[in-house]
Design a protein around this motif. Structure first.
Motif, PDB file in Angstrom:
ATOM      1  N   PRO A 134       0.771  -1.100  -0.054  1.00 35.46           N
ATOM      2  CA  PRO A 134      -0.084   0.001   0.101  1.00 35.46           C
ATOM      3  C   PRO A 134       0.883   1.253   0.193  1.00 35.46           C
ATOM      4  CG  PRO A 134      -0.913  -1.782   1.283  1.00 35.46           C
ATOM      5  CD  PRO A 134       0.405  -2.231   1.081  1.00 35.46           C
ATOM      6  N   ALA A 135       1.825   1.308   0.834  1.00 37.96           N
ATOM      7  CA  ALA A 135       2.322   2.809   1.028  1.00 37.96           C
ATOM      8  C   ALA A 135       3.829   2.524   1.791  1.00 37.96           C
ATOM      9  CB  ALA A 135       1.539   3.730   1.739  1.00 37.96           C
ATOM     10  N   ASP A 136       4.744   3.610   1.243  1.00 36.74           N
ATOM     11  CA  ASP A 136       5.804   3.779   2.118  1.00 36.74           C
ATOM     12  C   ASP A 136       5.557   4.065   3.571  1.00 36.74           C
ATOM     13  OD1 ASP A 136       6.960   2.817  -0.291  1.00 36.74           O
ATOM     14  OD2 ASP A 136       8.120   4.660  -0.364  1.00 36.74           O
ATOM     15  N   PHE A 137       6.576   4.094   4.467  1.00 39.99           N
ATOM     16  CA  PHE A 137       6.333   4.908   5.947  1.00 39.99           C
ATOM     17  C   PHE A 137       5.227   4.373   6.641  1.00 39.99           C
ATOM     18  CE2 PHE A 137       9.087   7.800   3.391  1.00 39.99           C
ATOM     19  CZ  PHE A 137       9.981   7.834   4.510  1.00 39.99           C
ATOM     20  N   THR A 138       4.981   2.943   6.284  1.00 41.79           N
ATOM     21  CA  THR A 138       3.691   2.290   6.913  1.00 41.79           C
ATOM     22  C   THR A 138       4.430   1.145   7.947  1.00 41.79           C
ATOM     23  OG1 THR A 138       3.387   0.841   5.210  1.00 41.79           O
ATOM     24  CG2 THR A 138       2.152   2.881   5.257  1.00 41.79           C
ATOM     25  N   PHE A 139       3.695   0.178   8.447  1.00 47.26           N
ATOM     26  CA  PHE A 139       3.876  -0.649   9.332  1.00 47.26           C
ATOM     27  C   PHE A 139       4.069  -2.001   8.897  1.00 47.26           C
ATOM     28  CE2 PHE A 139       0.797   2.867  10.491  1.00 47.26           C
ATOM     29  CZ  PHE A 139       1.731   3.393  11.319  1.00 47.26           C
ATOM     30  N   VAL A 140       3.033  -2.586   8.406  1.00 49.83           N
ATOM     31  CA  VAL A 140       3.290  -4.104   7.967  1.00 49.83           C
ATOM     32  C   VAL A 140       4.304  -4.164   6.738  1.00 49.83           C
ATOM     33  CG1 VAL A 140       2.230  -6.352   6.817  1.00 49.83           C
ATOM     34  CG2 VAL A 140       0.934  -4.657   8.716  1.00 49.83           C
ATOM     35  N   CYS A 141       4.080  -2.940   5.811  1.00 53.82           N
ATOM     36  CA  CYS A 141       4.946  -3.006   4.652  1.00 53.82           C
ATOM     37  C   CYS A 141       6.500  -3.134   4.820  1.00 53.82           C
ATOM     38  CB  CYS A 141       4.666  -1.799   3.781  1.00 53.82           C
ATOM     39  SG  CYS A 141       3.040  -1.590   3.361  1.00 53.82           S
ATOM     40  N   PRO A 142       6.840  -2.414   5.668  1.00 51.26           N
ATOM     41  CA  PRO A 142       8.534  -2.616   5.995  1.00 51.26           C
ATOM     42  C   PRO A 142       8.987  -4.106   6.181  1.00 51.26           C
ATOM     43  CG  PRO A 142       7.610  -0.872   7.703  1.00 51.26           C
ATOM     44  CD  PRO A 142       6.556  -1.550   6.708  1.00 51.26           C
ATOM     45  N   THR A 143       8.115  -4.452   7.084  1.00 55.16           N
ATOM     46  CA  THR A 143       8.466  -5.895   7.565  1.00 55.16           C
ATOM     47  C   THR A 143       8.396  -6.647   6.662  1.00 55.16           C
ATOM     48  OG1 THR A 143       6.133  -6.529   8.176  1.00 55.16           O
ATOM     49  CG2 THR A 143       7.399  -5.507   9.867  1.00 55.16           C
ATOM     50  N   GLU A 144       7.506  -6.734   5.601  1.00 55.54           N
ATOM     51  CA  GLU A 144       7.480  -7.700   4.342  1.00 55.54           C
ATOM     52  C   GLU A 144       8.553  -7.356   3.468  1.00 55.54           C
ATOM     53  OE1 GLU A 144       3.106  -8.652   3.210  1.00 55.54           O
ATOM     54  OE2 GLU A 144       3.553  -6.529   2.814  1.00 55.54           O
ATOM     55  N   THR A 185      16.075   6.376   5.404  1.00 59.86           N
ATOM     56  CA  THR A 185      15.575   6.643   6.683  1.00 59.86           C
ATOM     57  C   THR A 185      15.350   5.522   7.713  1.00 59.86           C
ATOM     58  OG1 THR A 185      13.475   7.411   6.156  1.00 59.86           O
ATOM     59  CG2 THR A 185      14.766   9.150   6.207  1.00 59.86           C
ATOM     60  N   SER A 186      15.139   4.507   7.068  1.00 62.02           N
ATOM     61  CA  SER A 186      14.893   3.080   7.756  1.00 62.02           C
ATOM     62  C   SER A 186      15.889   2.182   7.517  1.00 62.02           C
ATOM     63  CB  SER A 186      13.389   2.633   7.016  1.00 62.02           C
ATOM     64  OG  SER A 186      13.045   1.342   7.472  1.00 62.02           O
ATOM     65  N   GLU A 187      16.280   1.468   8.886  1.00 62.26           N
ATOM     66  CA  GLU A 187      17.302   0.431   8.482  1.00 62.26           C
ATOM     67  C   GLU A 187      16.656  -0.653   7.950  1.00 62.26           C
ATOM     68  OE1 GLU A 187      19.362  -2.150  12.033  1.00 62.26           O
ATOM     69  OE2 GLU A 187      18.916  -0.155  12.471  1.00 62.26           O
ATOM     70  N   THR A 188      15.458  -1.066   8.080  1.00 60.68           N
ATOM     71  CA  THR A 188      14.928  -2.098   7.452  1.00 60.68           C
ATOM     72  C   THR A 188      14.875  -2.138   5.821  1.00 60.68           C
ATOM     73  OG1 THR A 188      13.645  -2.782   9.499  1.00 60.68           O
ATOM     74  CG2 THR A 188      12.734  -3.617   7.400  1.00 60.68           C
ATOM     75  N   ILE A 189      14.421  -0.840   5.638  1.00 60.09           N
ATOM     76  CA  ILE A 189      14.280  -0.566   4.151  1.00 60.09           C
ATOM     77  C   ILE A 189      15.466  -0.184   3.511  1.00 60.09           C
ATOM     78  CG2 ILE A 189      13.161   0.930   2.570  1.00 60.09           C
ATOM     79  CD1 ILE A 189      11.192  -1.225   3.817  1.00 60.09           C
ATOM     80  N   GLY A 190      16.646   0.239   4.328  1.00 56.77           N
ATOM     81  CA  GLY A 190      17.807   0.451   3.756  1.00 56.77           C
ATOM     82  C   GLY A 190      18.682  -0.807   3.377  1.00 56.77           C
ATOM     83  N   LYS A 191      18.281  -1.920   3.786  1.00 57.77           N
ATOM     84  CA  LYS A 191      18.798  -3.093   3.343  1.00 57.77           C
ATOM     85  C   LYS A 191      18.442  -3.819   1.956  1.00 57.77           C
ATOM     86  CE  LYS A 191      16.275  -6.485   6.169  1.00 57.77           C
ATOM     87  NZ  LYS A 191      16.173  -7.292   7.342  1.00 57.77           N
ATOM     88  N   ILE A 192      17.404  -2.964   1.409  1.00 58.59           N
ATOM     89  CA  ILE A 192      16.730  -3.464   0.041  1.00 58.59           C
ATOM     90  C   ILE A 192      17.764  -3.160  -0.951  1.00 58.59           C
ATOM     91  CG2 ILE A 192      14.943  -2.793  -1.813  1.00 58.59           C
ATOM     92  CD1 ILE A 192      13.050  -2.456   0.766  1.00 58.59           C
ATOM     93  N   ASP A 193      18.104  -4.119  -1.837  1.00 58.79           N
ATOM     94  CA  ASP A 193      18.873  -3.944  -3.229  1.00 58.79           C
ATOM     95  C   ASP A 193      18.004  -4.227  -4.305  1.00 58.79           C
ATOM     96  OD1 ASP A 193      21.287  -3.077  -3.969  1.00 58.79           O
ATOM     97  OD2 ASP A 193      21.866  -5.010  -4.296  1.00 58.79           O
ATOM     98  N   TYR A 194      16.846  -4.390  -4.153  1.00 59.54           N
ATOM     99  CA  TYR A 194      15.948  -4.811  -5.456  1.00 59.54           C
ATOM    100  C   TYR A 194      15.467  -3.625  -5.834  1.00 59.54           C
ATOM    101  CZ  TYR A 194      12.641  -5.731  -1.648  1.00 59.54           C
ATOM    102  OH  TYR A 194      11.815  -5.416  -0.351  1.00 59.54           O
TER     103      TYR A 194
END
Length: 187
Positions: free
Chosen positions: A40-50, A85-94
Motif C-alpha cells: 500500500p504505501a511507504d512509511f507504514t507498518f506491515v509493509c517494511p516488515t514484508e 531513513t529506515s534501517e529495514t528498508i535500507g537493506k533493500i537492493d531490489y
C-alpha cells in the motif's frame, strides 16, 4: 481478478535501486523470472516488515534468476527517502518502482477502489512475461518471503518439467506428481 496465464501489460516508470534512479519497463522483465511485490504505501507498518523479509531472501532469489520489483503508488523520490531513513528498508537492493500514476497497479488489477493505493499482492511472472502465480492478502496480513521462495522454486520446477506437478508443501528435492489415470482416486 483473474490474471493467471495472462501477459503483463506495457509500463514505464522510474525506480529506486542501489542508490540510483533507473528507468524500468516491461521489457526489463522479459527473459527472466520476476516478482511484482505490491504494497500500500511507504512509511507504514506491515509493509517494511514484508519488504525487509524479501530483502533477506533477495540473494537466493537472484541465484534462481528471479528479479524483484516492489511497487507502491508512491514516487521513486519517496522510495529513496524511506530507504535513507529506515534501517529495514535500507537493506533493500531490489527495484522499488514508483507508480504515482497507478499504471502498473491498474495493469495488475490491484488498485484499492477509491484509495489510490495498491492492495497487498504478489505476482510471479515467467521469462515470457506470463503471470504464473498471484496472491492478494488483506491489509493487516503480512506475507512470508520463505513461502514465496518455495512457490518460485515450484513454479520453476513445473516450467522445466512439463507433465509434472508439485503437491502441497512441496520442497525442492521432494517427490512430485505426474498426473494421470493411475493416480485418480489414489491421493
Amino acid at each position: 481478478m483473474n490474471l493467471m496465464n495472462t501477459k503483463i501489460l506495457p509500463f514505464s516508470t522510474t525506480a529506486f535501486k542501489s542508490g540510483e534512479f533507473v528507468e524500468v519497463s516491461e521489457k526489463d522483465v522479459l527473459g527472466k523470472w520476476a516478482i511484482f511485490f505490491f504494497y500500500p504505501a511507504d512509511f507504514t507498518f506491515v509493509c517494511p516488515t514484508e519488504l525487509g523479509d524479501v530483502a533477506d531472501h533477495y540473494e537466493e532469489l537472484q541465484k534462481l534468476g528471479v528479479e524483484v520489483f516492489s511497487v507502491s503508488t508512491d514516487t521513486h523520490f519517496v522510495h529513496k527517502a524511506w530507504h535513507d531513513t529506515s534501517e529495514t528498508i535500507g537493506k533493500i537492493d531490489y527495484y522499488m518502482l514508483g507508480d504515482a500514476s497507478g499504471v502498473i497497479t491498474n495493469n495488475f488489477q490491484n488498485m484499492r477502489e477509491g484509495a489510490g493505493l495498491a492492495d497487498r499482492a504478489t505476482f510471479l511472472v515467467d521469462p515470457e512475461g506470463t503471470i504464473q502465480f498471484m496472491e492478494v492478502t488483506a491489509e493487516g496480513i503480512g506475507r512470508n518471503a520463505a513461502e514465496l521462495l518455495r512457490k518460485v522454486k515450484a513454479a520453476q520446477y513445473v516450467a522445466a518439467h512439463p507433465g509434472e506437478v508439485c503437491p502441497a508443501k512441496w520442497e525442492e528435492g521432494e517427490a512430485i506428481l505426474a498426473p494421470g489415470l493411475d493416480l485418480v482416486g489414489k491421493i
